[in-house]
Design an enzyme around this catalytic site. Structure first.
Site, PDB file in Angstrom:
ATOM      1  N   ASP A   1      -8.714 -53.802  16.691  1.00 53.17           N
ATOM      2  CA  ASP A   1      -8.793 -52.451  17.243  1.00 53.17           C
ATOM      3  C   ASP A   1      -7.531 -51.642  16.944  1.00 53.17           C
ATOM      4  O   ASP A   1      -6.421 -52.104  17.212  1.00 53.17           O
ATOM      5  CB  ASP A   1      -8.962 -52.594  18.756  1.00 53.17           C
ATOM      6  CG  ASP A   1      -9.337 -51.287  19.423  1.00 53.17           C
ATOM      7  OD1 ASP A   1     -10.359 -50.719  19.053  1.00 53.17           O
ATOM      8  OD2 ASP A   1      -8.581 -50.860  20.330  1.00 53.17           O
TER       9      ASP A   1
ATOM     10  N   GLU B   1      -9.210 -51.862  12.144  1.00 54.86           N
ATOM     11  CA  GLU B   1      -9.598 -50.467  12.327  1.00 54.86           C
ATOM     12  C   GLU B   1      -8.356 -49.610  12.140  1.00 54.86           C
ATOM     13  O   GLU B   1      -7.340 -49.845  12.788  1.00 54.86           O
ATOM     14  CB  GLU B   1     -10.180 -50.264  13.731  1.00 54.86           C
ATOM     15  CG  GLU B   1     -10.716 -48.859  13.931  1.00 54.86           C
ATOM     16  CD  GLU B   1     -10.800 -48.439  15.392  1.00 54.86           C
ATOM     17  OE1 GLU B   1     -11.654 -47.615  15.715  1.00 54.86           O
ATOM     18  OE2 GLU B   1      -9.993 -48.921  16.211  1.00 54.86           O
TER      19      GLU B   1
ATOM     20  N   ASP C   1     -13.438 -59.148  18.758  1.00 61.22           N
ATOM     21  CA  ASP C   1     -12.657 -57.917  18.723  1.00 61.22           C
ATOM     22  C   ASP C   1     -11.283 -58.199  19.315  1.00 61.22           C
ATOM     23  O   ASP C   1     -11.174 -58.694  20.440  1.00 61.22           O
ATOM     24  CB  ASP C   1     -13.385 -56.840  19.554  1.00 61.22           C
ATOM     25  CG  ASP C   1     -13.272 -55.453  18.948  1.00 61.22           C
ATOM     26  OD1 ASP C   1     -12.131 -55.024  18.680  1.00 61.22           O
ATOM     27  OD2 ASP C   1     -14.316 -54.803  18.765  1.00 61.22           O
TER      28      ASP C   1
ATOM     29  N   HIS D   1     -19.949 -48.439  17.306  1.00 56.54           N
ATOM     30  CA  HIS D   1     -20.056 -48.037  18.707  1.00 56.54           C
ATOM     31  C   HIS D   1     -19.286 -46.752  19.013  1.00 56.54           C
ATOM     32  O   HIS D   1     -19.364 -46.255  20.134  1.00 56.54           O
ATOM     33  CB  HIS D   1     -19.519 -49.172  19.567  1.00 56.54           C
ATOM     34  CG  HIS D   1     -18.066 -49.419  19.299  1.00 56.54           C
ATOM     35  ND1 HIS D   1     -17.609 -49.914  18.088  1.00 56.54           N
ATOM     36  CD2 HIS D   1     -16.963 -49.186  20.042  1.00 56.54           C
ATOM     37  CE1 HIS D   1     -16.300 -49.981  18.125  1.00 56.54           C
ATOM     38  NE2 HIS D   1     -15.874 -49.548  19.298  1.00 56.54           N
ATOM     39  N   ASP D   2     -18.508 -46.251  18.069  1.00 52.07           N
ATOM     40  CA  ASP D   2     -17.746 -45.014  18.276  1.00 52.07           C
ATOM     41  C   ASP D   2     -18.357 -43.830  17.540  1.00 52.07           C
ATOM     42  O   ASP D   2     -17.824 -42.718  17.604  1.00 52.07           O
ATOM     43  CB  ASP D   2     -16.307 -45.173  17.762  1.00 52.07           C
ATOM     44  CG  ASP D   2     -15.501 -46.162  18.581  1.00 52.07           C
ATOM     45  OD1 ASP D   2     -15.779 -46.313  19.785  1.00 52.07           O
ATOM     46  OD2 ASP D   2     -14.598 -46.792  17.997  1.00 52.07           O
TER      47      ASP D   2
HETATM   48  C1  GLC Z   1     -11.068 -48.130  19.044  1.00 53.81           C
HETATM   49  C2  GLC Z   1     -12.372 -48.573  19.630  1.00 53.81           C
HETATM   50  C3  GLC Z   1     -12.790 -47.588  20.666  1.00 53.81           C
HETATM   51  C4  GLC Z   1     -11.743 -47.566  21.744  1.00 53.81           C
HETATM   52  C5  GLC Z   1     -10.347 -47.320  21.181  1.00 53.81           C
HETATM   53  C6  GLC Z   1      -9.290 -47.686  22.170  1.00 53.81           C
HETATM   54  O1  GLC Z   1     -11.162 -46.925  18.380  1.00 53.81           O
HETATM   55  O2  GLC Z   1     -13.314 -48.752  18.623  1.00 53.81           O
HETATM   56  O3  GLC Z   1     -14.060 -47.862  21.186  1.00 53.81           O
HETATM   57  O4  GLC Z   1     -12.035 -46.572  22.678  1.00 53.81           O
HETATM   58  O5  GLC Z   1     -10.086 -48.069  20.037  1.00 53.81           O
HETATM   59  O6  GLC Z   1      -9.234 -49.065  22.329  1.00 53.81           O
END
Ligand code: GLC
Ligand code: CA
Length: 581
Positions: free
Chosen positions: A213, A270, A107, A345-346
């Site tokens: 991320d 993402e 990540d 995980h979100d």
């Molecule tokens: C992304 C991650 C999440 C995190 C956010 C800030 O959305 O998947 O878990 O809280 O970024 O880094």
């Protein structure tokens, strides 16, 4: 009937044909009994992962971090968070995966760092620090009464303003997430150099790629304008139009893409807040040399309410059809690529969200959703526990059980105590809170689900006596084995499933999600009853050609719905799904 394109051999790619298993290190497997999952724990379960049939393992952040946001606040990109292990463990993991023919994806969290990162510590120490410009600092605004305010009205995703005041220097710094997660200033070429160094470091060490991320947030509008008022109840507004696809985004992504290309590395970005397919195509178009694929949020934001994630929303299968069909056909027609996911995980657990998590429905639901997702075009992502049909946390979870900063900050901001708003919010946490996916992996029936010999950092779901990996590995009819069949069918019929075209079937049906995949190599039909009740479905004429030839190859019922003919009306059983080829 629309004929599929001929497959262009130059556009075949290993990363299109791969499937990914996502591991949340803190909750996967604890090897030393401290209640926290770790790298040695992961290493001990590689056979389990391999037998599922995935090609790649993606780990959520494992780097040194104060863990304000579970590792998405990194204080050293070159060392490992101590409870997770050491860099030697990473080497061993890479070896173990490569030995089994799998790859490792890490990540990359570079929109922001931890406020404990030496760059930020230094930057904050003085406006003349040589690291000051690694972050985004702005002067306050003052109103007519001389009151100090943040430079603009941008909201943080974790509540409140996106700006934190730094008393000694009299300036604010930007943090789109927690105040302990200051945003990096990508306009500064030194920042980019540092990031590119990090990217190379882990690839040189044997990692095979990155999940990036909130990577679309790295380029901000240079003027930092106030955002229009979307939520009149708040002082702070979502300002995503000013940072979700900023002016230099594709320049930066191209820089990254050129490095990845040298290593033939995997990449998935993402990208929250972007719905415009053309904007995303710029990042994933086949000849753009940016990213392989991205995670969009249209599907997983489907049940957010008008006041945001933690307000009640509702969705219909028709919304889901529109979204899935839009991305499936767009990427096929335009030479882009989809990342397919229902969980991470979100996000809450998919059976609870999209199907039914009543104990008697769990396995059926997990298999139905595996059918729904697994036969679409794109790279499939399976999140730990999804292969077992793990549900959301129990309904009786009180706030004390939750660990996630997003949930806890939201709770703190609710005025009063024990109001109906508190009750309503608890309900939304149970439906959409991130901790739903973060409870420990359920390995067997031993204490703490075999995850740890001591109390885990977050409570184990109490259903582990009936829902766990050991039982499912033994049971050929389990969700785990069903998933492994889906993943192997993807490989066996890749010209159809990976590279074929997509079209909805019975688009108006309110409960049945059906689609065809067509290629020169053959055609497939996928039918999923999303309802936990029996429904009537009339087999449409536009699949008659396909039905003349094939048969049901995979189904979550036996005997399955075989021998279908166009025009026939059939009763699909609760949550029934089948794959016909
Ligand atoms: C992304 C991650 C999440 C995190 C956010 C800030 O959305 O998947 O878990 O809280 O970024 O880094
Ligand atoms: Ca541990």
């Amino acid at each position: 009937m629309q004929m599929p394109h001929k497959i262009d051999n130059r556009k075949r790619a290993w990363w299109k044909e791969s499937s990914v298993y996502q591991i949340y290190p803190a909750s996967f497997k604890d090897s030393n009994g401290d209640g926290i999952g770790d790298l040695k724990g992961i290493l001990s379960q590689l056979d389990y992962i391999q037998k599922l049939g995935v090609d790649i393992v993606w780990l959520n952040p494992i780097f040194k971090s104060p863990q304000i946001d579970m590792g998405y606040d990194i204080s050293d990109y070159y060392s490992i968070h101590e409870p997770y292990g050491t860099i030697d463990d990473v080497d061993a993991l890479i070896q173990g995966l490569h030995y089994r023919g799998m790859k490792l994806v890490l990540d990359l969290v570079v929109n922001h760092t931890s406020d404990q990162h030496p760059w930020f510590v230094n930057a904050r120490s003085s406006p003349s620090s040589e690291y000051r410009d690694f972050y985004i600092w702005k002067k306050p605004r003052y109103d007519e009464n001389g009151q100090r305010h943040p430079p603009n009205n941008w909201a943080s995703y974790f509540g409140g303003s996106a700006w934190e005041y730094d008393e000694p220097s009299g300036e604010y710094y930007l943090h789109l997430f927690a105040k302990e997660q200051p945003d990096l200033n990508w306009e500064n070429p030194r920042v980019r150099e540092e990031v590119y160094k990090i990217i190379r470091f882990w690839l040189d060490r044997g990692a095979d790629g990155y999940r990036m991320d909130v990577i679309n947030f790295i380029s901000k509008h240079p003027d930092f304008p106030d955002a229009p008022i979307k939520n009149a109840a708040s002082k702070w507004q979502n300002a995503s139009e000013y940072y979700s696809h900023g002016p230099r985004l594709h320049e930066y992504l191209h820089d990254i893409g050129m490095i990845l290309k040298e290593y033939d590395a995997f990449s998935v970005g993402e990208m929250p807040e972007v719905k415009d397919t053309n904007e995303i195509l710029k990042a994933v178009g086949f000849d753009r040399e940016e990213l392989n694929m991205i995670f969009h949020f249209e599907l997983v934001d489907i049940d957010h309410g008008p006041g945001g994630k933690f307000t009640a929303g509702n969705w219909q299968l028709g919304d889901m059809k529109r979204i899935v069909s839009k991305w499936q056909t767009f990427m096929y027609e335009n030479d882009g690529w989809n990342a397919l996911y229902l969980e991470n995980h979100d996000q809450p657990r998919s059976i609870s969200r999209f199907a039914s998590d009543l104990p008697e429905h769990r396995v059926l639901s997990a298999k139905m959703l595996a059918t729904f997702l697994g036969f679409q075009s794109g790279t499939v992502f399976v999140y730990q526990g999804q292969e077992l049909g793990m549900p959301n946390v129990p309904w009786d979870w009180t706030i004390e059980k939750y660990r996630d900063i997003e949930t806890l900050n939201h709770w703190k901001e609710i005025p009063g105590t024990q109001t109906s708003l508190h009750e309503a919010s608890l309900r939304e946490y149970r439906l959409k809170g991130r901790d739903n996916a973060r409870t420990p992996m359920q390995w067997d029936t031993s204490p703490n689900a075999g995850f740890s010999t001591s109390d885990p950092w977050i409570p184990v779901h109490e259903d582990f006596h009936t829902l766990n990996a050991a039982m499912q590995v033994k049971d050929p009819e389990s969700a785990y084995h069903y998933w492994s069949r889906v993943l192997s069918l993807r490989k066996k019929f890749k010209d159809i499933i990976v590279y074929g075209s997509f079209a909805l079937v019975s688009p108006e049906h309110p409960e049945v999600f059906a689609y065809v995949r067509r290629s020169e190599d053959g055609n497939a039909l996928v039918v999923c009853n999303f309802s936990p009740r029996p429904v009537q479905w009339t087999v449409p004429e536009d699949v008659s050609d396909l039905l003349k030839e094939g048969r049901v190859v995979l189904s979550n019922y036996s005997p399955s719905c075989d021998g279908l003919r166009a025009g026939q009306s059939v009763t699909l059983r609760p949550l029934e799904a089948f794959f016909w080829l």
